[in-house]
Design a protein around this motif. Structure first.
Motif, PDB file in Angstrom:
ATOM      1  N   GLU A 152       0.807  -1.210   0.000  1.00 29.05           N
ATOM      2  CA  GLU A 152       0.000   0.000   0.000  1.00 29.05           C
ATOM      3  C   GLU A 152       0.846   1.269   0.000  1.00 29.05           C
ATOM      4  O   GLU A 152       0.488   2.260  -0.633  1.00 29.05           O
ATOM      5  CB  GLU A 152      -0.945  -0.010   1.200  1.00 29.05           C
ATOM      6  N   ASP A 153       1.984   1.271   0.726  1.00 24.26           N
ATOM      7  CA  ASP A 153       2.829   2.460   0.769  1.00 24.26           C
ATOM      8  C   ASP A 153       3.350   2.794  -0.619  1.00 24.26           C
ATOM      9  O   ASP A 153       3.380   3.961  -1.021  1.00 24.26           O
ATOM     10  CB  ASP A 153       4.005   2.248   1.725  1.00 24.26           C
ATOM     11  N   ARG A 154       3.757   1.779  -1.340  1.00 25.71           N
ATOM     12  CA  ARG A 154       4.278   1.991  -2.690  1.00 25.71           C
ATOM     13  C   ARG A 154       3.185   2.519  -3.610  1.00 25.71           C
ATOM     14  O   ARG A 154       3.411   3.458  -4.376  1.00 25.71           O
ATOM     15  CB  ARG A 154       4.852   0.679  -3.218  1.00 25.71           C
ATOM     16  N   GLU A 155       1.991   1.935  -3.535  1.00 28.38           N
ATOM     17  CA  GLU A 155       0.881   2.390  -4.381  1.00 28.38           C
ATOM     18  C   GLU A 155       0.476   3.810  -4.028  1.00 28.38           C
ATOM     19  O   GLU A 155       0.133   4.614  -4.909  1.00 28.38           O
ATOM     20  CB  GLU A 155      -0.315   1.445  -4.225  1.00 28.38           C
ATOM     21  N   ALA A 156       0.507   4.149  -2.745  1.00 27.33           N
ATOM     22  CA  ALA A 156       0.171   5.514  -2.327  1.00 27.33           C
ATOM     23  C   ALA A 156       1.186   6.499  -2.886  1.00 27.33           C
ATOM     24  O   ALA A 156       0.827   7.612  -3.309  1.00 27.33           O
ATOM     25  CB  ALA A 156       0.133   5.601  -0.805  1.00 27.33           C
ATOM     26  N   LEU A 157       2.449   6.104  -2.929  1.00 29.59           N
ATOM     27  CA  LEU A 157       3.482   6.971  -3.481  1.00 29.59           C
ATOM     28  C   LEU A 157       3.281   7.167  -4.983  1.00 29.59           C
ATOM     29  O   LEU A 157       3.424   8.284  -5.493  1.00 29.59           O
ATOM     30  CB  LEU A 157       4.868   6.385  -3.193  1.00 29.59           C
ATOM     31  N   VAL A 158       2.929   6.103  -5.676  1.00 26.05           N
ATOM     32  CA  VAL A 158       2.650   6.222  -7.115  1.00 26.05           C
ATOM     33  C   VAL A 158       1.488   7.195  -7.342  1.00 26.05           C
ATOM     34  O   VAL A 158       1.535   8.032  -8.257  1.00 26.05           O
ATOM     35  CB  VAL A 158       2.334   4.849  -7.734  1.00 26.05           C
ATOM     36  N   ARG A 159       0.450   7.099  -6.509  1.00 25.84           N
ATOM     37  CA  ARG A 159      -0.691   8.024  -6.644  1.00 25.84           C
ATOM     38  C   ARG A 159      -0.254   9.468  -6.411  1.00 25.84           C
ATOM     39  O   ARG A 159      -0.703  10.384  -7.114  1.00 25.84           O
ATOM     40  CB  ARG A 159      -1.807   7.632  -5.678  1.00 25.84           C
ATOM     41  N   ARG A 160       0.617   9.679  -5.441  1.00 28.81           N
ATOM     42  CA  ARG A 160       1.093  11.042  -5.174  1.00 28.81           C
ATOM     43  C   ARG A 160       1.922  11.566  -6.340  1.00 28.81           C
ATOM     44  O   ARG A 160       1.827  12.742  -6.703  1.00 28.81           O
ATOM     45  CB  ARG A 160       1.918  11.083  -3.878  1.00 28.81           C
TER      46      ARG A 160
END
Length: 266
Positions: A152-160
């Motif tokens: 989830e942290d990685r996906e959240a970073l991609v979204r940002r």
């Protein structure tokens, strides 16, 4: 005007403070170098990657690098022998891939210590600070986000990252380096993030610019808008580059797309 440099040797550390006007610096060294860009703005070039370096930013280099100083500056460089840090090759690579930054739990402490060292404290106090510098440099490895992040942290970073790109499509200075700096990650890690996105960050930026330009050209009642105006609005360097990229993506010129979509029917 040549930069003014002051050197201090503190145990196993060599501290150099450089001050000057806008110019390009190419420090000569054979150690791991920790840099604190105390004042001014610059572009740091390491291994072909260019990254913005702002007041207060820290960076680490293990090989040749350049600093393109754009204004009056103060720079502190600390040379550390690798044997004093007990770091593996992988950890050194992680440090040198870290984007210049003043954020995080360690960078502010390390920046403050470097300023104290450069201020010319007593020899005894400076030697104690030198040991602390070595310890904190090692901690940077553990606190910097890297390719080990998953889920989830990685996906959240991609979204940002995607949100940042969308908000700055108009800016011609939008590059992988500027995106990485805004997210406080390295350019190397940014590219790693997009390996699983069926794209690269550079192609994604271009795709989003073309997509928004295509929508604007197709908008009803906009048949009077020029292709060059749309190109400028969405961050393209020139109308020629925009037209070539548009045709490559959609198989039609921007003007033909605009005229075909906005021409009244009947």
């Amino acid at each position: 005007m040549s930069p003014k440099a002051q050197d201090r040797t503190l145990g196993f550390l060599r501290v150099t403070t450089v001050r000057g006007q806008a110019q390009t610096l190419a420090p000569d060294h054979d150690h791991l170098v920790l840099g604190l860009h105390s004042e001014g703005r610059a572009t740091l070039v390491r291994e072909g990657n260019a990254e913005p370096c702002r007041p207060g930013d820290l960076f680490v280099c293990a090989g040749p690098f350049l600093l393109h100083e754009s204004e009056d500056f103060t720079l502190h460089l600390v040379r550390l022998p690798r044997r004093a840090l007990a770091l593996t090759d992988r950890q050194v690579q992680a440090l040198t891939g870290r984007a210049p930054s003043a954020d995080g739990p360690v960078a502010p402490l390390l920046g403050a210590l470097l300023r104290e060292l450069a201020a010319g404290r007593s020899e005894r106090a400076a030697r104690h600070l030198a040991s602390s510098v070595a310890e904190l440099v090692g901690l940077l490895v553990d606190t910097d986000p890297g390719p080990q992040d998953h889920g989830e942290d990685r996906e959240a970073l991609v979204r940002r990252v995607r949100a940042h790109v969308d908000a700055h499509l108009w800016d011609r200075r939008l590059t992988p380096a500027s995106v990485a700096a805004a997210q406080h990650i390295s350019v190397r890690y940014l590219h790693k993030l997009f390996e699983g996105q069926d794209s690269t960050i550079g192609r994604w930026i271009q795709h989003r610019r073309l997509e928004e330009a295509r929508r604007e050209l197709a908008r009803a009642g906009r048949n009077d808008i020029t292709v060059s105006a749309v190109a400028r609005r969405w961050g393209f360097a020139s109308a020629t580059h925009f037209s070539r990229s548009f045709r490559a993506a959609y198989g039609i010129s921007p003007s033909d797309w605009r005229d075909g979509r906005t021409r009244p029917s009947g």
